[in-house]
Design an enzyme around this catalytic site. Structure first.
Site, PDB file in Angstrom:
ATOM      1  CG  HIS A   1       2.144  -6.971   6.003  1.00  0.00           C
ATOM      2  ND1 HIS A   1       1.655  -6.551   4.798  1.00  0.00           N
ATOM      3  CD2 HIS A   1       1.268  -6.535   6.939  1.00  0.00           C
ATOM      4  CE1 HIS A   1       0.535  -5.878   4.991  1.00  0.00           C
ATOM      5  NE2 HIS A   1       0.277  -5.842   6.274  1.00  0.00           N
TER       6      HIS A   1
ATOM      7  CG  ASP B   1       3.733  -8.549   2.724  1.00  0.00           C
ATOM      8  OD1 ASP B   1       2.794  -9.306   2.994  1.00  0.00           O
ATOM      9  OD2 ASP B   1       3.718  -7.308   2.924  1.00  0.00           O
TER      10      ASP B   1
ATOM     11  CD  GLU C   1      -5.897   1.301   3.635  1.00  0.00           C
ATOM     12  OE1 GLU C   1      -4.831   1.007   4.219  1.00  0.00           O
ATOM     13  OE2 GLU C   1      -6.596   0.475   3.047  1.00  0.00           O
TER      14      GLU C   1
ATOM     15  CG  HIS D   1      -8.657   1.497   6.584  1.00  0.00           C
ATOM     16  ND1 HIS D   1      -7.475   1.217   7.228  1.00  0.00           N
ATOM     17  CD2 HIS D   1      -8.815   0.531   5.647  1.00  0.00           C
ATOM     18  CE1 HIS D   1      -6.935   0.111   6.701  1.00  0.00           C
ATOM     19  NE2 HIS D   1      -7.729  -0.310   5.743  1.00  0.00           N
TER      20      HIS D   1
ATOM     21  CG  ASP E   1      -1.604   2.532   3.975  1.00  0.00           C
ATOM     22  OD1 ASP E   1      -0.450   2.983   3.869  1.00  0.00           O
ATOM     23  OD2 ASP E   1      -1.858   1.413   4.473  1.00  0.00           O
TER      24      ASP E   1
ATOM     25  CG  ASP F   1      -7.450  -2.259  -0.150  1.00  0.00           C
ATOM     26  OD1 ASP F   1      -7.760  -1.251   0.513  1.00  0.00           O
ATOM     27  OD2 ASP F   1      -6.940  -3.268   0.368  1.00  0.00           O
TER      28      ASP F   1
HETATM   29  C1  XUL Z   1      -5.673  -3.625   5.727  1.00  0.00           C
HETATM   30  C2  XUL Z   1      -4.529  -2.711   5.557  1.00  0.00           C
HETATM   31  C3  XUL Z   1      -3.167  -3.276   5.840  1.00  0.00           C
HETATM   32  C4  XUL Z   1      -2.253  -2.345   6.547  1.00  0.00           C
HETATM   33  C5  XUL Z   1      -0.950  -2.943   6.968  1.00  0.00           C
HETATM   34  O1  XUL Z   1      -6.903  -3.074   5.455  1.00  0.00           O
HETATM   35  O2  XUL Z   1      -4.698  -1.582   5.180  1.00  0.00           O
HETATM   36  O3  XUL Z   1      -2.615  -3.686   4.629  1.00  0.00           O
HETATM   37  O4  XUL Z   1      -1.970  -1.220   5.759  1.00  0.00           O
HETATM   38  O5  XUL Z   1      -1.101  -4.075   7.735  1.00  0.00           O
HETATM   39 CO    CO Z   2      -3.353  -0.005   4.845  1.00  0.00          CO
END
Ligand code: XUL
Ligand code: CO
Length: 441
Positions: free
Chosen positions: A106, A109, A273, A276, A301, A314
């Site tokens: 990001h 970051d 992800e 998610h 992800d 995570d």
């Molecule tokens: C949040 C997430 C973020 C995105 C990028 O849950 O996964 O880190 O991957 O903004």
């Molecule tokens: Co993510």
């Protein structure tokens, strides 16, 4: 290459090598052998493993109940430029030692956001120049960049979907700079995660207006990047909730519908992800299958949730059954469309040794490699594919084939039903499919 910074941060840790599954060395790959060819491609190219800048070099383990525990040696200077450069030194040392080819970031970051937009722009351009040199020297590429349009309090009501036009414009300005940074660093893709694009309460929310604004915002970002010569893919990263009660990019199916509705389907794909998917009450395999069915399986992800906790933990992936099933979808889809496997995962708050973050990434890479090897064996040597094809064989010839070719109307189907009379049941054989997965693991 051991390290290329001015100072070695991960002392005593050499380059991580593949030593095979009989090795006892915790700092070696047991299954991830970058050059090993599987299903026609080296593992390195299948996966394009990436380190997530935010978790690995920024997040120090803070949670709502206490501060960070990791006290990074590169995050000590009061001068934001010095701190950012030291963080970059540590990052490229880490990624090089791991033998990964990619990173993701990001905007903020890379360097701490300043108190004004114009000062933030200057800071970003300074650190982007520095990182450009480092990544080129280390031979490491940028899988994707993104803008953090969710942490700063100004985005508490959303960014592209904010009810205040001036906040939307500020977010657009920030996305422009993040696109410029991504392009300057030869980024292969660009991600939008709509962390606060959604609502806390429907009572104060005009959903239609917010969705229209988001559609237009994304189209403008695409047009700007294309004008600057960006050839990569844009990804939307679905997540159903957290931080908002409801997020518009709920899951793969919802995002695909949105992209088609707003004319974005040719430039955008999905970055899925694992945690998610769990929050959306799906498996990762489900999300991947839905995306692949529309040619939109862009990037991953990698992480995992916790089945007893209902939030985004995570954690690094480690469930071989789940990863194997995901790799089956991955191989059947012909891999990812432009993206790779980004470890959007963090070590636990009480993992405080320098080597813990190496163990985490080694374990993550190994489980994907092992899943890929197993999935490839299942496809190439088991009955798996034939059994699936068999279930649909009534469409391979005769009337079934005519139906798929659009040659039958409803009345024709009625005639067939009448002629057939009652039918024999056809088993779905779920347990047999499950046994094949376990047999190959
Ligand atoms: C949040 C997430 C973020 C995105 C990028 O849950 O996964 O880190 O991957 O903004
Ligand atoms: Co993510």
């Amino acid at each position: 290459m051991a390290f290329i910074g001015n100072k070695e941060y991960f002392k005593g840790i050499a380059d991580i090598k593949f030593e095979g599954k009989l090795s006892d060395n915790p700092l070696a790959y047991k299954y991830y052998n970058p050059e090993q060819v599987v299903a026609g491609k080296p593992m390195r190219e299948h996966f394009k493993f990436a380190v997530a800048y935010w978790h690995t070099f920024c997040g120090q383990g803070a949670d709502p109940f206490g501060p960070g525990t990791q006290n990074f040696p590169w995050d000590q200077s009061q001068d934001p430029i010095v701190a950012a450069k030291e963080k970059a030194d540590a990052a490229f040392e880490f990624i090089s030692k791991l033998g990964f080819d990619y990173f993701c970031f990001h905007d903020f970051d890379l360097i701490q956001e300043a108190n004004s937009f114009s000062e933030s722009e200057k800071r970003l351009s300074t650190i982007v120049d520095y990182i450009k040199e480092k990544k080129e020297a280390a031979g490491i590429n940028l899988l994707w960049g993104t803008a953090n349009c969710f942490s700063n309090p100004r985005y508490m009501n959303g960014a592209a979907t904010n009810p205040d036009f001036n906040v939307l414009a500020r977010a657009a300005g920030q996305v422009k700079l993040a696109l410029d940074a991504t392009i300057a660093l030869n980024g292969e893709n660009y991600v939008f995660w709509g962390g606060r694009e959604g609502y806390m309460s429907l009572l104060n929310t005009n959903v239609k207006k917010e969705l229209d604004h988001m559609g237009r915002f994304l189209a403008l970002a695409r047009d700007y990047a294309r004008d600057q010569g960006f050839k990569g893919t844009f990804f939307i990263e679905p997540k159903p909730m957290e931080p908002m009660k409801h997020q518009y990019d709920f899951d793969a199916a919802t995002v695909i519908g949105f992209l088609n509705q707003y004319g974005l389907q040719d430039d955008f794909k999905l970055n899925l992800e694992v945690n998610h998917a769990t929050l959306a009450s799906h498996t990762m395999q489900h999300e991947m299958e839905i995306a692949a069915s529309q040619g939109m399986l862009g990037s991953i992800d990698a992480n995992r949730g916790d089945y007893q906790n209902g939030w985004d933990t995570d954690q690094f992936p480690n469930n071989i059954n789940e990863v194997t099933e995901a790799m089956l979808v991955f191989l059947k889809a012909g891999g990812l469309q432009g993206g790779g496997i980004n470890f959007d995962a963090k070590i636990r708050r009480n993992s405080t040794d320098m080597e813990d973050v190496f163990y985490a990434h080694i374990g993550g890479a190994d489980i994907f490699a092992r899943g890929l090897l197993i999935a490839d064996k299942i496809i190439s040597t088991s009955q798996y594919d034939a059994l699936r094809a068999q279930r649909y064989s009534s469409f391979d010839s005769g009337k079934g084939k005519d139906f798929e070719a659009g040659k039958l109307d409803l009345k024709a189907l009625y005639e067939i039903a009448l002629e057939n009379g009652e039918l024999d049941l056809q088993s779905g054989k779920q347990e047999l499919f499950e046994n094949i997965i376990n047999q190959y693991i």
